[in-house]
Design an enzyme around this catalytic site. Structure first.
Site, short mmCIF file in Angstrom:
data_model
loop_
_atom_site.label_atom_id
_atom_site.label_comp_id
_atom_site.label_asym_id
_atom_site.label_seq_id
_atom_site.Cartn_x
_atom_site.Cartn_y
_atom_site.Cartn_z
N HIS A 221 -2.89 15.31 -12.70
CA HIS A 221 -2.47 15.83 -11.40
C HIS A 221 -1.03 15.46 -11.05
O HIS A 221 -0.66 15.46 -9.88
CB HIS A 221 -3.44 15.34 -10.32
N ASN B 136 11.40 -23.18 7.36
CA ASN B 136 10.71 -22.16 6.57
C ASN B 136 9.98 -21.26 7.56
O ASN B 136 9.16 -21.74 8.31
CB ASN B 136 9.73 -22.86 5.61
N GLY B 137 10.32 -19.98 7.56
CA GLY B 137 9.67 -19.07 8.51
C GLY B 137 10.69 -18.08 9.05
O GLY B 137 11.78 -17.93 8.49
#
Ligand code: F6R
Length: 610
Positions: free
Chosen positions: A506, A100-101
């Protein structure tokens, strides 16, 4: 993102790993896989899609064994398919890895390995790691040493676990930047990205720190740093029940978590008031209050929903403490060399406590000498541990990918911090008492709002086919508009924008026609009349209008198509109430569209990559 699970012991690891992966699916759910290595069994099974696909395949093949690792993926490098799913393995299929990473220098490492004769079957960065470990094993290292040497070559983040056929009695795990927790059993160990995956088996855990590698057999574990220093970890007891992490009869975690808010809000403030004195006590900030109160500036940094909470916090803190407050996206803060120093207090707000950008921003603020404090939900998470001090929001586990109860608890904690610091500065006793009394009344008011569930579901029916939505609010309710829009878009895939109501003129007003629903957050506050004018402007252009208004408001009835009437409270806390109907509305629209609200496409709960 991605969830990893492992088991070593005497039981069959397969159901433990599959169950653990299901509990981690909120971290990623595009593909999944498992590898088992024990007593002559050596098998890897990977499937595209959710863990239930893997479960079916595993059952078909009758996989079993006493040591294994599993992974549920959220794709970063390479599309979600079977080949890119983890576990990854070396060419001889003797070494198995889950990761994981992100490996940032993977392409450079991959090219070097290719030159040495390695070949790759996937597009992932993770496959490089298993081959790098393989290379060090082939140079004569044992598994733990090979992992250490490989990690020394890697730039990036990892929570990983590796098994090797020639050392069949151990799993080696390592962590840097991605969470990893060991569950301690009797004659067995569990590995997971977070405690949800192992709480059914043990409450005793060890949280690995960055740059640590652990060698785990069924009878023991040892932890060393990447520089070979032995580390003794305290075994912690996790106070979490299984009921907190199951749906408990609800069709989705998201609905359960919305409905839990009276309790989660109560828990966020429990034991934190001294009402008679109009003050708040936050154990985690003891010793830091004066420094915060003396700050020249407060910065609130976070991502996503937590960033919306930070925006509300800015309004609160600046108004009541008189200290200038800035809100920063953590992802921007960390990369723009921010001017921040000893006179600043920076709060990092994160449900998971693992968001990569927020964690990195916190490290940057610490490096520059600011007081870095955490506001987290997950106990023991990286931000909670690495911040100098902080406050837990105590919302309980949040599993639905869309954040709901964590947001309201973050607002409660920001309110508590506001009172704490304001009372140290110039807020008088009566206001302190008034605010505390108002906070205490919130759970009951939230109960009232939750009773509107069926009514809001009926409103949702009108908007299932809408393609766009506008959410408008002013002052304290502008961030609520942003959060309402985020909830809708992330789970229903309807494009939605939040704006300060006055900004409508706007630009966004050009979008208004009979097909464009606008949600107005319109409590009777200082800008109520102005909001009514904005409502008139939308009505004049035939826009459909849903309003969140106070229970005794009758003026609004003729102006809007649908009105959701909610209880009144002090304007400071009104965002906590106002967001709840928006959570429920988003939930029902998404469910009516037949979408999986707990696991929306492309998302994951905890964004541990940059
Ligand atoms: C939205 C959502 C995300 C998170 C964001 C930060 O519903 O959940 O936007 O808020 O990824 O996560 P934490 O709070 O864990 O840092």
């Amino acid at each position: 993102m991605c969830g990893i699970v492992g088991y070593i012991g005497d039981r069959d690891c397969v159901p433990i790993i599959i169950e653990g992966l299901k509990r981690l699916e909120y971290r990623g759910y595009d593909s999944a896989g498992i590898a088992v290595l024990s007593d002559g069994t050596k098998e890897v099974i990977k499937t595209k899609g959710k863990v239930s696909e893997l479960e079916a395949e595993v059952a078909k093949q009758g996989l079993a064994g006493k040591m294994g690792i599993g992974h549920t993926r959220w794709a970063t490098h390479g599309v979600p398919n079977q080949l890119n799913a983890h576990p990854h393995f070396n060419q001889e299929k003797t070494l198995f890895l889950i990761h994981n990473g992100i490996i940032e220098n993977y392409s450079e490492l991959k090219n070097k390995l290719i030159k040495k004769g390695y070949s790759f079957y996937s597009e992932t960065d993770s496959e490089v790691v298993v081959n790098l470990i393989d290379r060090y094993i082939k140079k004569g290292r044992d598994l733990a040493a090979a992992v250490k040497y490989a990690l020394n070559k890697i730039d990036g983040t990892y929570g990983l676990a590796v098994m090797y056929e020639n050392e069949p009695d151990k799993i080696v795990v390592a962590r840097k930047g991605s969470p990893l927790v060991l569950g301690i059993g009797e004659g067995e160990y569990y590995i997971a990205s977070d405690v949800n995956a192992l709480i059914a088996y043990t409450q005793h855990v060890v949280y690995l720190n960055d740059d640590e590698i652990a060698e785990i057999t069924k009878d023991s574990f040892t932890v060393r740093t990447i520089t070979d220093e032995e580390i003794q970890h305290e075994i912690l007891k996790v106070e979490m029940t299984e009921d907190e992490i199951t749906k408990s009869g609800y069709p989705h975690f998201m609905l359960k978590e919305i409905m839990e808010q009276p309790l989660s809000i109560e828990n966020s403030m429990r034991g934190r008031f001294i009402t008679d004195e109009g003050i708040v006590k936050l154990g985690g900030l003891i010793g830091y209050e004066d420094r915060i109160a003396r700050s020249k500036r407060i910065i609130l940094s976070a991502c996503g929903t937590s960033w919306h909470a930070a925006l509300v916090g800015e309004y609160m803190l600046e108004e009541f403490t008189g200290i200038p407050v800035e809100v920063e996206y953590a992802s921007e803060f960390r990369y723009r060399n921010p001017i921040v120093g000893e006179d600043d207090t920076v709060f990092f707000i994160s449900q998971s406590g693992e968001t990569a950008d927020t964690l990195a921003a916190m490290r940057e603020a610490k490096r520059k000498g600011a007081l870095a404090l955490g506001i987290c939900n997950v106990v023991g998470s990286s931000i909670a541990r690495e911040s100098e001090a902080g406050v837990y929001i105590h919302a309980g586990p949040e599993i639905g990918v869309a954040s709901t109860k964590a947001f309201t608890s973050q607002l409660v904690v920001l309110s508590l911090i506001t009172i704490l610091i304001a009372r140290k500065r110039n807020m008088d006793f009566e206001i302190g008492v008034e605010l505390i009394e108002n906070l205490k009344a919130l759970p009951q008011k939230v109960e009232e709002i939750l009773k509107l569930n069926d009514e809001i579901e009926k409103i949702a029916e009108h908007y299932v086919n809408s393609n766009n939505f506008l959410y408008l609010g002013r002052g304290y309710n502008f961030p609520v508009a942003l959060e309402g829009a985020l909830k809708l878009k992330e789970i229903s895939y309807i494009h939605a924008e939040g704006y300060p109501a006055a900004e409508m003129k706007h630009g966004p007003i050009a979008l208004i026609d009979e097909n464009m629903p606008t949600v107005f957050i319109a409590p009777k506050d200082a800008v109520y009349d102005k909001i009514l004018s904005n409502i008139e402007e939308v009505k004049a252009r035939k826009g459909k209008i849903i309003a969140i208004a106070h229970v005794d408001d009758t003026r609004i009835d003729e102006l809007v198509d649908h009105v959701i009437k909610i209880p009144e409270c002090h304007y400071l806390f009104q965002p906590i109430l106002n967001v709840i109907p928006l959570q429920i509305l988003a939930y029902h629209i998404a469910v009516k569209k037949g979408l999986n609200v707990d696991q929306p496409r492309n998302l994951a709960k905890s964004v541990t990559v940059e």
